[in-house]
Design an enzyme around this catalytic site. Sequence first.
Site, mmCIF file in Angstrom:
data_model
loop_
_atom_site.group_PDB
_atom_site.id
_atom_site.type_symbol
_atom_site.label_atom_id
_atom_site.label_comp_id
_atom_site.label_asym_id
_atom_site.label_seq_id
_atom_site.Cartn_x
_atom_site.Cartn_y
_atom_site.Cartn_z
ATOM 1 N N LYS A 71 0.799 -1.224 0.000
ATOM 2 C CA LYS A 71 0.000 0.000 0.000
ATOM 3 C C LYS A 71 0.831 1.272 0.000
ATOM 4 C CE LYS A 71 -2.920 -0.684 3.452
ATOM 5 N NZ LYS A 71 -4.132 -0.470 4.272
ATOM 6 N N GLU A 92 10.314 -12.780 27.558
ATOM 7 C CA GLU A 92 9.117 -11.959 27.556
ATOM 8 C C GLU A 92 8.000 -12.667 28.303
ATOM 9 O OE1 GLU A 92 8.171 -10.722 23.596
ATOM 10 O OE2 GLU A 92 10.143 -9.856 23.230
ATOM 11 N N HIS A 139 -1.897 -4.765 23.377
ATOM 12 C CA HIS A 139 -0.580 -4.748 24.023
ATOM 13 C C HIS A 139 -0.691 -3.901 25.279
ATOM 14 C CE1 HIS A 139 3.666 -4.374 24.805
ATOM 15 N NE2 HIS A 139 3.898 -5.274 23.865
ATOM 16 N N ARG A 158 -0.223 -11.481 28.059
ATOM 17 C CA ARG A 158 -0.654 -10.133 27.688
ATOM 18 C C ARG A 158 -2.107 -9.846 28.044
ATOM 19 N NH1 ARG A 158 2.375 -9.233 21.822
ATOM 20 N NH2 ARG A 158 4.436 -8.877 22.704
ATOM 21 N N HIS A 184 -3.274 -4.333 19.316
ATOM 22 C CA HIS A 184 -1.925 -4.693 18.888
ATOM 23 C C HIS A 184 -1.877 -5.827 17.870
ATOM 24 C CE1 HIS A 184 2.374 -5.206 19.115
ATOM 25 N NE2 HIS A 184 2.269 -6.427 19.585
ATOM 26 N N ARG A 198 -2.142 -14.725 21.773
ATOM 27 C CA ARG A 198 -0.803 -14.987 21.225
ATOM 28 C C ARG A 198 0.276 -14.864 22.292
ATOM 29 N NH1 ARG A 198 3.406 -11.718 19.026
ATOM 30 N NH2 ARG A 198 2.166 -9.838 19.364
#
Length: 550
Positions: free
Chosen positions: A32, A114, A237, A284, A345, A380
Amino acid sequence: MDSDFLVIGSGIAGLSFALRVAKIGTVVIITKKSGVDTATNLAQGGIAAVMSKMDSFDLHIKDTLESGAGLCDKKIVKMVVEGGPEQVYDLLRLGVEFEKKKSGMGIELSLGKEGGHSCRRVVHAHDLTGREIEKALLKRVREENNILLLEDHICVDLLMSHGGGRRMKKRMCVGAYVLEDEGVVQTFRAKCTVLCTGGSGKVYLYTSNPDIATGDGVAMAFRAGAKVANLEFVQFHPTCLYHRDAKNFLISEAVRGEGAILVNDKSKRFLEKYDPVRMELSTRDTVARAIDQEMKESGKDCVYLDITHKDRNFIIERFPGIYAKCLEFGIDITKEKIPVVPAAHYQCGGVLTDHWGRTSIEGLLALGETACSGLHGANRLASNSLLEAVVYAERAHRYCAKKWKNLENSILPEVDEWKAGVAKMLDEEILINHNWDQIRRIMWNYVGIVRREKRLLLAQQRIYEIQLEIEQHYRDYYVTTNMVELRNIAQVAALIISASLHRKESRGLHFILDYPEQRDDLRFWNVFKKKKIGRKGVLGVVSSERRLND
């Protein structure tokens, strides 16, 4: 324009796939904006892969399944996790400069940790991993004679054919209608079309995503009759920079992985109320809801991420990008707490695919965030997105290479050119801007981190009314980039709301106050497909089916 492969999108999934299939056929990549305007380019964390003797495939699989809240496809998780290390080494061979460190064994990859991970397994390039990957892949793509990269092009819709004749019911994808200039739509035919358009964060008012993230792949695939799944699972997020002059700037989860803590406006650490074991390294969905709750209770606009207790030199060396960006806004993260808020997110659902990346439409593949492969389930696991992209790019290439004899000899069907009819130029952009703003505010206020059925029903009615207006504009005026994106975010918004209403439980990223404790023991996926071709179908009439988790 004709090619063997038409790749829509220039992120890590699209570029990785294009480089591979360029060895067997011609490739056109449609993007794009410029090649680097992708979610990949903004990715700070890295790629989760088992690269250490202290880690194992079983641990990575276990962490992924736990994060996915029971809705991951276990076979897909195993396949992707076990394919990770090979793809990391492949990126190294392509020239990606991952961070390394000295050890007793010599030089080895530096691994981050993480939220949701039980081990250090995130391969990274400081906090600029996505940029390094995008730079290396784009360099190789521009050197490849068999690849044509077309920037500032946007796909309007997929090009569908009835194969052997109009009487045949089976429809297949043979390319796309592509907007080259405002009002000028060209036909791009291909033997294989691959959707790699990223996510749909711009459906929401606040997002960490780039401006291109308007859900194009999902919207186009759904309109063409492909199955989509799990769109209720929108990952917010937990930590985006809260500053009036900052636009979608993420504070990587790796900051918490290196010891940062979350505190409220009174400098009190609060995660112990929500996950006393994992605290800031919880998944998350848990951290985002905790921040949302703290903000609602205090009436404040943000909470704070504090890493000031760590060594100054370590912070600057480990997070050079975050340090520099925050300093631009007058925040020295080595001395001051970082104001943060959750923001849309990642799209955990998407176009339903199998283990090769194939969709329910012949001739159409989907990779990366556009796809719902079954890896992420209801939430996720951090840094599993880039992992999925590279593993599936390789698998889709293997599928195409295996089928190439059939593809190579196939003849592209004749298709109808784009017809503008009696359309006229749109001379009042306010018609676009007003609806765009309305959709994003409705989604943020009614279909956000914490949901309620009553609000979802209100949102559904309002989005439907906006869709009616958009479809009228689409018929009356020449197609523009803004109109295409508006039409797509409206379609994706309608699908997210429908999926949220169908899931009568709180699970993973879908937390609904009407069913806070209820769980569906069948653990099914929400799979939607347009009931019929036609005006009502285009506006989002859907049906659902149950897909059991083996």
